[in-house]
Design a protein around this motif. Structure first.
Motif, PDB file in Angstrom:
ATOM      1  N   ILE A 142     -24.523   8.992 -28.120  1.00 39.08           N
ATOM      2  CA  ILE A 142     -23.262   8.249 -28.130  1.00 39.08           C
ATOM      3  C   ILE A 142     -22.290   9.005 -29.027  1.00 39.08           C
ATOM      4  N   LYS A 143     -21.157   9.384 -28.455  1.00 38.00           N
ATOM      5  CA  LYS A 143     -20.173  10.188 -29.187  1.00 38.00           C
ATOM      6  C   LYS A 143     -18.776   9.711 -28.836  1.00 38.00           C
ATOM      7  N   CYS A 144     -17.916   9.599 -29.837  1.00 39.12           N
ATOM      8  CA  CYS A 144     -16.546   9.149 -29.581  1.00 39.12           C
ATOM      9  C   CYS A 144     -15.735  10.209 -28.858  1.00 39.12           C
ATOM     10  N   GLU A 175     -23.951  12.327 -35.174  1.00 37.91           N
ATOM     11  CA  GLU A 175     -23.851  12.246 -36.631  1.00 37.91           C
ATOM     12  C   GLU A 175     -22.451  11.906 -37.125  1.00 37.91           C
ATOM     13  N   GLU A 176     -21.423  12.588 -36.624  1.00 36.99           N
ATOM     14  CA  GLU A 176     -20.057  12.339 -37.085  1.00 36.99           C
ATOM     15  C   GLU A 176     -19.584  10.946 -36.679  1.00 36.99           C
ATOM     16  N   THR A 177     -20.037  10.506 -35.507  1.00 35.89           N
ATOM     17  CA  THR A 177     -19.673   9.166 -35.046  1.00 35.89           C
ATOM     18  C   THR A 177     -20.293   8.103 -35.951  1.00 35.89           C
ATOM     19  N   PHE A 178     -21.560   8.318 -36.339  1.00 31.52           N
ATOM     20  CA  PHE A 178     -22.217   7.340 -37.221  1.00 31.52           C
ATOM     21  C   PHE A 178     -21.581   7.342 -38.613  1.00 31.52           C
ATOM     22  N   LYS A 179     -21.218   8.525 -39.099  1.00 32.07           N
ATOM     23  CA  LYS A 179     -20.542   8.598 -40.398  1.00 32.07           C
ATOM     24  C   LYS A 179     -19.233   7.811 -40.367  1.00 32.07           C
ATOM     25  N   ALA A 180     -18.531   7.925 -39.251  1.00 33.89           N
ATOM     26  CA  ALA A 180     -17.263   7.200 -39.112  1.00 33.89           C
ATOM     27  C   ALA A 180     -17.494   5.695 -39.089  1.00 33.89           C
ATOM     28  N   LYS A 218     -27.858   0.102 -41.904  1.00 33.49           N
ATOM     29  CA  LYS A 218     -27.590   1.439 -42.450  1.00 33.49           C
ATOM     30  C   LYS A 218     -26.102   1.756 -42.487  1.00 33.49           C
ATOM     31  N   SER A 219     -25.379   1.269 -41.486  1.00 32.91           N
ATOM     32  CA  SER A 219     -23.952   1.576 -41.381  1.00 32.91           C
ATOM     33  C   SER A 219     -23.096   0.695 -42.275  1.00 32.91           C
TER      34      SER A 219
END
Length: 443
Positions: A142-144, A175-180, A218-219
């Protein structure tokens, strides 16, 4: 690649082309088709303006005229057709202040949430995939579309949708999507309880809801939408019957129940009051006295906050209240009272919850008490034995007439005493016998 479009979808697309406009199937239906899943619905996007769509088709409904969405009716079946658009500023993390219609399908797809939802298709142009959605489907990620921080600031619900999609499809989140998501988790507070409820329900009805709840925690989203569940995280039960903290035990129970909305909700909330009822005895053993009763009260408050319907709240509350009922060969009257409290139609749900609860605790597992009660319940129901006031072969009106009583509290008291006798001895459930017993109670 070729996607098999339903005849009516193809008809709408071709009709728009015949009138000088582009049109494509778009979003989830394209994603699901590539995954060889049956789409739930078929949405379309077009270069035609809303007024053009209305003029082209015989029967339409201006569902969302302001945002360019028109519902086209073909043989009583509804299809949403939306004009290519880009969104204006989002000032509340929920919806754009305005939209701007555009003529480019690429511009339209660029505003969408995730790459796997930003693909379009028709038989004329084939698959349009400007953001590598097909590749992300193949890589199960899943990616934005574009900058994830911008996507989530536009509509904070997208964070919950990312976690829901990853759970339903069993995909990872880039990874970047989850960080966001983690950086913007607080924005979820701007989203209505109704929209959150819809996403949570879809998560709970997925194959493995625990995956979502672990990512919600986690988020940082969990503490904002379900602070009562957040309190369970890492909570050591200090009890030999449990080998997991409350949170992980709860998630195991949810995963181990059948995919029923009320049952999964009951599994999620069955131990909701453990953190607030925790005590330790002089041997260092943890206890949660009354957590079923207190949990019922908390459950009702949370479900009302999330705007669940009254029927769902009623069923879930009953299951939470009696999830701890573990009998050692109880008497029939006790089982009948249980059926009356829970509701005969909800008994299978209660047994499923109890089995999952045991299975998610420390071994060894014994389902014998449940099996005994379940067998007894089946016999009672098969024999149609009376279990509630409505099963009595006498009514309050009968008592008023036969005993020359006035309507009031005494009628209910007599009926309840009669029920207690009938629960012990079903042979008493005959009008003449009940009248004799009622006269004794009224004297």
């Amino acid at each position: 690649m070729i996607i098999n479009l339903p005849h009516k979808v193809d008809f709408i697309i071709n009709k728009l082309y015949e009138n000088g406009f582009e049109a494509f199937a778009v979003g989830g239906c394209v994603r699901d088709s590539i995954l060889n899943k049956m789409p739930g619905d078929w949405d379309m996007t077009t270069s035609a303006l809303p007024e053009n769509i209305i003029s082209i088709f015989d029967k339409t409904i201006p569902t969302g005229m302001k945002h360019g969405t028109i519902t086209v009716i073909i043989d009583k079946e509804s299809f949403e057709v939306t004009t290519y658009r880009i969104d204006g500023d989002y000032k509340d993390n929920r919806r754009p202040d305005q939209v701007e219609f555009v003529t480019s399908i690429k511009e339209d797809l660029s505003r969408r949430d995730f790459t796997i939802n930003a693909m379009a298709y028709n038989h004329k142009e084939g698959l349009l995939d400007f953001f590598n959605g097909k590749e992300d489907l193949q890589n199960r990620v899943i990616k934005c579309v574009g900058d994830a921080n911008i996507r989530f600031k536009e509509d904070a619900l997208r964070m919950l949708r990312a976690i829901r999609f990853s759970t339903q499809l069993e995909f990872s989140i880039e990874e970047e999507t989850f960080k966001a998501i983690a950086n913007n988790s607080h924005l979820i507070k701007a989203i209505s309880q109704e929209r959150i409820r819809e996403e949570l329900t879809k998560i709970l009805l997925s194959e493995k809801p625990s995956y979502a709840f672990i990512n919600l925690e986690k988020s940082g989203i969990l503490k904002h939408i379900l602070p009562e569940i957040q309190k369970m995280v890492g909570f050591d039960q200090r009890n030999p019957h449990h080998d997991k903290d409350i949170f992980m035990h709860t998630l195991s129970v949810v995963d181990n129940t059948p995919k029923d909305k009320s049952l999964r909700l009951a599994a999620l909330f069955h131990d909701i009051a453990k953190p607030v009822t925790f005590s330790v005895d002089n041997k260092g053993i943890g206890h949660f006295y009354g957590h079923d009763k207190t949990g019922t009260e908390i459950t009702e408050k949370v479900l009302k906050r999330l705007t669940f319907d009254n029927k769902t709240i009623d069923i879930v509350s009953r299951l939470v209240k009696d999830h701890m009922v573990m009998f050692n060969k109880p008497k029939d009257i006790t089982i009948k009272k249980l059926i009356n409290r829970v509701g005969k139609e909800n008994m299978p749900l209660l047994f499923a919850l109890q089995r999952a609860d045991i299975k998610s605790s420390a071994p060894p597992f014994s389902f014998t008490p449940i099996e005994y009660v379940e067998q007894k319940v089946n016999i009672i129901l098969e024999h149609k034995e009376p279990i509630s006031l409505k099963d009595l072969n006498i009514t309050g009106e009968d008592l008023i007439r036969e005993l020359n009583l006035k309507p009031g509290k005494i009628i209910g008291e007599i009926l309840n005493k009669l029920l207690e006798k009938v629960l012990k001895d079903p042979s008493l459930n005959h009008y003449d016998k009940l009248i004799i017993l009622a006269k004794k109670e009224a004297s």
